[in-house]
Design a protein around this motif. Sequence first.
Motif, short mmCIF file in Angstrom:
data_model
loop_
_atom_site.label_atom_id
_atom_site.label_comp_id
_atom_site.label_asym_id
_atom_site.label_seq_id
_atom_site.Cartn_x
_atom_site.Cartn_y
_atom_site.Cartn_z
N GLU A 384 56.27 67.47 54.55
CA GLU A 384 56.79 66.39 54.96
C GLU A 384 55.72 66.69 56.42
OE1 GLU A 384 61.42 65.20 57.61
OE2 GLU A 384 60.83 66.82 56.27
N GLU A 385 55.80 67.73 57.27
CA GLU A 385 55.28 67.58 58.69
C GLU A 385 53.69 67.51 58.28
OE1 GLU A 385 56.90 71.89 60.88
OE2 GLU A 385 56.04 72.24 58.45
N MET A 386 52.62 67.27 57.33
CA MET A 386 51.76 66.81 56.99
C MET A 386 51.86 65.51 56.53
SD MET A 386 50.71 69.93 57.37
CE MET A 386 49.62 69.66 57.64
N LYS A 387 52.47 65.14 56.19
CA LYS A 387 52.40 63.42 56.23
C LYS A 387 52.75 62.65 57.67
CE LYS A 387 53.72 63.17 51.27
NZ LYS A 387 55.38 62.39 50.50
N ILE A 388 53.13 63.46 58.97
CA ILE A 388 53.60 63.19 59.85
C ILE A 388 52.36 63.22 60.33
CG2 ILE A 388 54.77 63.97 61.88
CD1 ILE A 388 57.04 64.74 60.60
N PHE A 389 51.71 64.84 60.34
CA PHE A 389 50.38 64.60 60.77
C PHE A 389 49.50 63.58 60.49
CE2 PHE A 389 46.01 65.98 59.95
CZ PHE A 389 45.45 66.52 60.79
N SER A 390 49.51 63.13 59.48
CA SER A 390 48.55 62.19 58.76
C SER A 390 48.00 60.58 59.89
CB SER A 390 48.28 62.53 57.72
OG SER A 390 48.33 63.11 56.72
N LYS A 391 50.24 60.68 59.60
CA LYS A 391 50.59 59.31 60.14
C LYS A 391 50.16 59.01 61.99
CE LYS A 391 54.20 55.96 60.44
NZ LYS A 391 56.15 56.38 60.12
N ALA A 392 49.81 60.67 62.82
CA ALA A 392 49.65 60.34 63.92
C ALA A 392 48.24 60.23 63.85
CB ALA A 392 50.54 62.09 64.27
#
Length: 398
Positions: A384-392
């Motif tokens: 979940e955090e990595m998806k937030i990172f990728s989106k950011a």
Amino acid sequence: MESTKLNRRDWLKSGLLSIGGLAIAPHMSFGETPRVFPNTDKYGDFLYSPFFKEHVTNKPFAEPKALLAKLNANENPHGPSPKALEAFKDSAVKGNRYAWRELFDLMEKIAEKEGVAAENIMMGPGSSDLLEKTGMVLFLDGGNVVSADPSYMSLIRVAEATGASWKRVPLKNDWSHDLDGMEKAIDADTKLVYICNPNNPTGTITDGKKLEDFCSRVSDKVPVFIDEAYLDFMPNDVQKSMVSLINKGKNVIIARTFSKIHGMAGLRVGYVVAQKEMLDKLQKITRGGMGITYPSIYAASASMDDTAFLEKSKKLNTESREHVYASLDAMGMDYVKSYTSFVLFPIELEGKAFLKMMTEQGVGVRSFEIHGKNYCRVSMGTMEEMKIFSKALKKVIV
């Protein structure tokens, strides 16, 4: 000068010169490493060498609770192991007692795992503590330390603060250690060779067989310290520890930690494996294991037994890393292949601006300048955090 060296030694032996006395301070961006205050450039960034600096925002990073994805400290988001937590909780009631017997039991258990004698083990509250103690003790009378540049700076900074000079050898084009260059850099004043493998902040490895040959040969002349904090994240087919050199009588020091694969960064347990004579030298001035809490010892022992958790932790780390690779590929960005719990990749934005923009998106990362080029280092979090990172990241680089 001689008087200064003697005074420094006397202060250390009396306990008056501690890590705090060496001006160790927490990194303002809540990183994984306490550091001696480094030099700064005119922009306020941390200068580690002419080739290597870290970008620092004008304000400290947001506290972890304010971040949607805290990916700036190489912490394992999946730990500690449930068994470790249970052991910690059950043993906390005895936190009024010193834990020497329990610590010796853990040392015996670690020694059996590593295939060495318990006398070859020295414990500490995390491996960075042991790196720093080695840096203090070995450089009381000056000398130099040889290491790669860039690399993990904890031991180097403390050695310099104690009186050492740093002989830095740039990594090769493939980001591996230049072992030939490092061997050539050794001179009569060299007190230690330091190698971080896998390396931080690059995430890269140096061939295990070549490294073993280097350590075996060079340690006959000068001690070699091999920092293996991230070894457990490596694929089994390339994973090679230097601990086997201990039983061959080689003067090597190998550092391991419970902070990474075990997910116990906040519980502070680590150890080094070395020859008894070297450990005796270190412990004449500093006490190994004194800073480890009673429940942390039980947690570490329980975590060693929880192989299912360790395997799951490695698997989830690999999946997060592959997600980062795929995201960077989709954005047309390059990256450095990693064998650790973080990924380094080049960015076109100026480092401070990049950090500010990512933080505004609720994502904490690190930014370095290496050989004049800007890089981001992102730690592996939950998916979940990595998806937030990728989106950011996609928003920031557009």
